[in-house]
Motif scaffolding. Sequence first.
Motif, PDB file in Angstrom:
ATOM      1  N   GLU A 196      53.587  74.554  -1.750  1.00 37.24           N
ATOM      2  CA  GLU A 196      52.515  74.320  -2.872  1.00 37.24           C
ATOM      3  C   GLU A 196      52.401  75.273  -3.858  1.00 37.24           C
ATOM      4  O   GLU A 196      52.289  74.953  -5.227  1.00 37.24           O
ATOM      5  CB  GLU A 196      51.183  73.983  -2.164  1.00 37.24           C
ATOM      6  CG  GLU A 196      50.133  74.020  -3.144  1.00 37.24           C
ATOM      7  CD  GLU A 196      50.023  72.326  -3.802  1.00 37.24           C
ATOM      8  OE1 GLU A 196      49.541  72.186  -4.636  1.00 37.24           O
ATOM      9  OE2 GLU A 196      50.934  71.676  -3.301  1.00 37.24           O
ATOM     10  N   ARG A 197      52.747  76.482  -3.340  1.00 41.26           N
ATOM     11  CA  ARG A 197      52.548  77.503  -4.479  1.00 41.26           C
ATOM     12  C   ARG A 197      53.954  77.430  -5.488  1.00 41.26           C
ATOM     13  O   ARG A 197      53.707  77.746  -6.798  1.00 41.26           O
ATOM     14  CB  ARG A 197      52.817  79.105  -3.715  1.00 41.26           C
ATOM     15  CG  ARG A 197      52.741  80.164  -4.614  1.00 41.26           C
ATOM     16  CD  ARG A 197      52.715  81.501  -3.894  1.00 41.26           C
ATOM     17  NE  ARG A 197      52.297  82.498  -4.733  1.00 41.26           N
ATOM     18  CZ  ARG A 197      53.330  83.213  -5.540  1.00 41.26           C
ATOM     19  NH1 ARG A 197      54.681  82.854  -5.055  1.00 41.26           N
ATOM     20  NH2 ARG A 197      53.035  84.295  -6.517  1.00 41.26           N
ATOM     21  N   LYS A 198      54.977  76.998  -5.041  1.00 46.45           N
ATOM     22  CA  LYS A 198      56.118  76.794  -5.823  1.00 46.45           C
ATOM     23  C   LYS A 198      55.837  75.854  -6.951  1.00 46.45           C
ATOM     24  O   LYS A 198      55.987  75.947  -8.063  1.00 46.45           O
ATOM     25  CB  LYS A 198      57.584  76.302  -4.932  1.00 46.45           C
ATOM     26  CG  LYS A 198      58.022  77.343  -4.202  1.00 46.45           C
ATOM     27  CD  LYS A 198      58.965  76.999  -3.295  1.00 46.45           C
ATOM     28  CE  LYS A 198      59.639  78.049  -2.459  1.00 46.45           C
ATOM     29  NZ  LYS A 198      60.657  77.297  -1.849  1.00 46.45           N
TER      30      LYS A 198
ATOM     31  N   LEU B 116      52.806  74.874  -8.022  1.00 47.31           N
ATOM     32  CA  LEU B 116      51.965  75.403  -9.002  1.00 47.31           C
ATOM     33  C   LEU B 116      52.416  76.351  -9.680  1.00 47.31           C
ATOM     34  O   LEU B 116      51.971  76.356 -10.929  1.00 47.31           O
ATOM     35  CB  LEU B 116      50.562  75.934  -8.107  1.00 47.31           C
ATOM     36  CG  LEU B 116      49.897  75.143  -7.235  1.00 47.31           C
ATOM     37  CD1 LEU B 116      48.873  75.992  -6.513  1.00 47.31           C
ATOM     38  CD2 LEU B 116      48.965  73.991  -8.213  1.00 47.31           C
ATOM     39  N   LEU B 117      53.059  77.351  -9.391  1.00 45.54           N
ATOM     40  CA  LEU B 117      54.020  77.903 -10.262  1.00 45.54           C
ATOM     41  C   LEU B 117      54.741  77.350 -11.337  1.00 45.54           C
ATOM     42  O   LEU B 117      54.724  77.605 -12.570  1.00 45.54           O
ATOM     43  CB  LEU B 117      54.983  78.989  -9.572  1.00 45.54           C
ATOM     44  CG  LEU B 117      54.080  80.144  -8.665  1.00 45.54           C
ATOM     45  CD1 LEU B 117      55.346  80.845  -7.906  1.00 45.54           C
ATOM     46  CD2 LEU B 117      53.422  81.170  -9.666  1.00 45.54           C
ATOM     47  N   GLU B 118      55.348  76.322 -11.012  1.00 41.93           N
ATOM     48  CA  GLU B 118      56.210  75.519 -11.993  1.00 41.93           C
ATOM     49  C   GLU B 118      55.318  74.742 -12.982  1.00 41.93           C
ATOM     50  O   GLU B 118      55.445  74.652 -14.175  1.00 41.93           O
ATOM     51  CB  GLU B 118      57.208  74.617 -11.382  1.00 41.93           C
ATOM     52  CG  GLU B 118      58.038  73.925 -12.113  1.00 41.93           C
ATOM     53  CD  GLU B 118      58.945  74.496 -12.910  1.00 41.93           C
ATOM     54  OE1 GLU B 118      59.389  73.964 -13.857  1.00 41.93           O
ATOM     55  OE2 GLU B 118      59.440  75.814 -12.480  1.00 41.93           O
ATOM     56  N   ARG B 119      54.111  74.318 -12.443  1.00 40.47           N
ATOM     57  CA  ARG B 119      53.024  73.501 -13.261  1.00 40.47           C
ATOM     58  C   ARG B 119      52.685  74.387 -14.174  1.00 40.47           C
ATOM     59  O   ARG B 119      52.661  74.151 -15.240  1.00 40.47           O
ATOM     60  CB  ARG B 119      52.371  72.803 -12.245  1.00 40.47           C
ATOM     61  CG  ARG B 119      51.201  72.097 -13.135  1.00 40.47           C
ATOM     62  CD  ARG B 119      50.168  71.589 -12.056  1.00 40.47           C
ATOM     63  NE  ARG B 119      50.633  70.712 -11.059  1.00 40.47           N
ATOM     64  CZ  ARG B 119      50.043  70.310  -9.916  1.00 40.47           C
ATOM     65  NH1 ARG B 119      48.912  70.652  -9.908  1.00 40.47           N
ATOM     66  NH2 ARG B 119      50.710  69.448  -9.136  1.00 40.47           N
TER      67      ARG B 119
ATOM     68  N   ARG C 146      44.915  80.691  -6.263  1.00 40.15           N
ATOM     69  CA  ARG C 146      45.701  81.563  -4.783  1.00 40.15           C
ATOM     70  C   ARG C 146      45.914  80.418  -4.077  1.00 40.15           C
ATOM     71  O   ARG C 146      44.985  79.675  -3.819  1.00 40.15           O
ATOM     72  CB  ARG C 146      44.658  82.517  -4.270  1.00 40.15           C
ATOM     73  CG  ARG C 146      44.353  83.803  -5.408  1.00 40.15           C
ATOM     74  CD  ARG C 146      45.412  84.636  -5.848  1.00 40.15           C
ATOM     75  NE  ARG C 146      46.298  85.275  -4.624  1.00 40.15           N
ATOM     76  CZ  ARG C 146      47.187  85.968  -4.510  1.00 40.15           C
ATOM     77  NH1 ARG C 146      47.588  86.534  -5.747  1.00 40.15           N
ATOM     78  NH2 ARG C 146      47.650  86.689  -3.479  1.00 40.15           N
ATOM     79  N   VAL C 147      46.867  80.828  -3.139  1.00 38.47           N
ATOM     80  CA  VAL C 147      47.285  79.763  -2.121  1.00 38.47           C
ATOM     81  C   VAL C 147      47.017  80.563  -0.867  1.00 38.47           C
ATOM     82  O   VAL C 147      47.741  81.698  -0.694  1.00 38.47           O
ATOM     83  CB  VAL C 147      48.992  79.216  -2.345  1.00 38.47           C
ATOM     84  CG1 VAL C 147      48.924  78.306  -1.154  1.00 38.47           C
ATOM     85  CG2 VAL C 147      48.757  78.611  -3.589  1.00 38.47           C
TER      86      VAL C 147
END
Length: 231
Positions: A70-72, A74-77, A89-90
């Motif tokens: 999920e963090r990946k 969100l970072l891409e988004r 934060r995750v």
Amino acid sequence: MMQLPSAPSIQRKSSFIQPKVEIVIACEGKVTEKHYLNSCKTAYGSGMVQIRWLPITGVPMTVVNAAVEERKVLLERARKSADSFDVFRVWAVFDRDEHPEVPEALELARVNKIDVAFSNPCFEIWPLLHLIDYGAVHGRHKVQSMLNEVMPSYHHDKSPVVDFDMIKDNFGRAYAKADYLNRSRSDDCDPFGCPMTTVGVLVKKIIENGKGAFSRGAKVANTTYSQSARR
């Protein structure tokens, strides 16, 4: 030696809009943790904090892997869109319990910058610290039974919901006790040993961001998450 997880903090300012912090949580449990942390958001978050739960439960490695993925996303988004949350934060929330690969899950979280709310032996140690002085080495069944004794409405099997109203004003007391236990475990060179919990770190972030809510006449609203959280 593994270090206890910590979340970075700086100030973020806004004069016109109410800032939002998104906390994304992958959690082992289905009821107890979710109900408690949602109550924290409502009571402490002051509309500044959004909690989003990932549709995942299971053993710690499953939970952490879901958080990493999920963090990946969100970072891409965040790189592509100005509409995503400025700050997020995750977190992975899980217990020692009797799960396999707990050290591996903790290390995977550390390497991938996932914050961890971890309890040993179980989540129930955190609400228990709001009500009594506790520092013994017990298994999860004993800790759950002790919570039931001081919080009769709670029962791990029949009613696994923490009475939030009963403990909500005792956060500072519980946090100090947990901090003492956690430092003691680190001094023992076993930072994730029993008993310990870092659930309070997550709750503290909800409280800190909630305190940044606009009040009448306020010029600046603050949050305590770093922009580096997106890196």
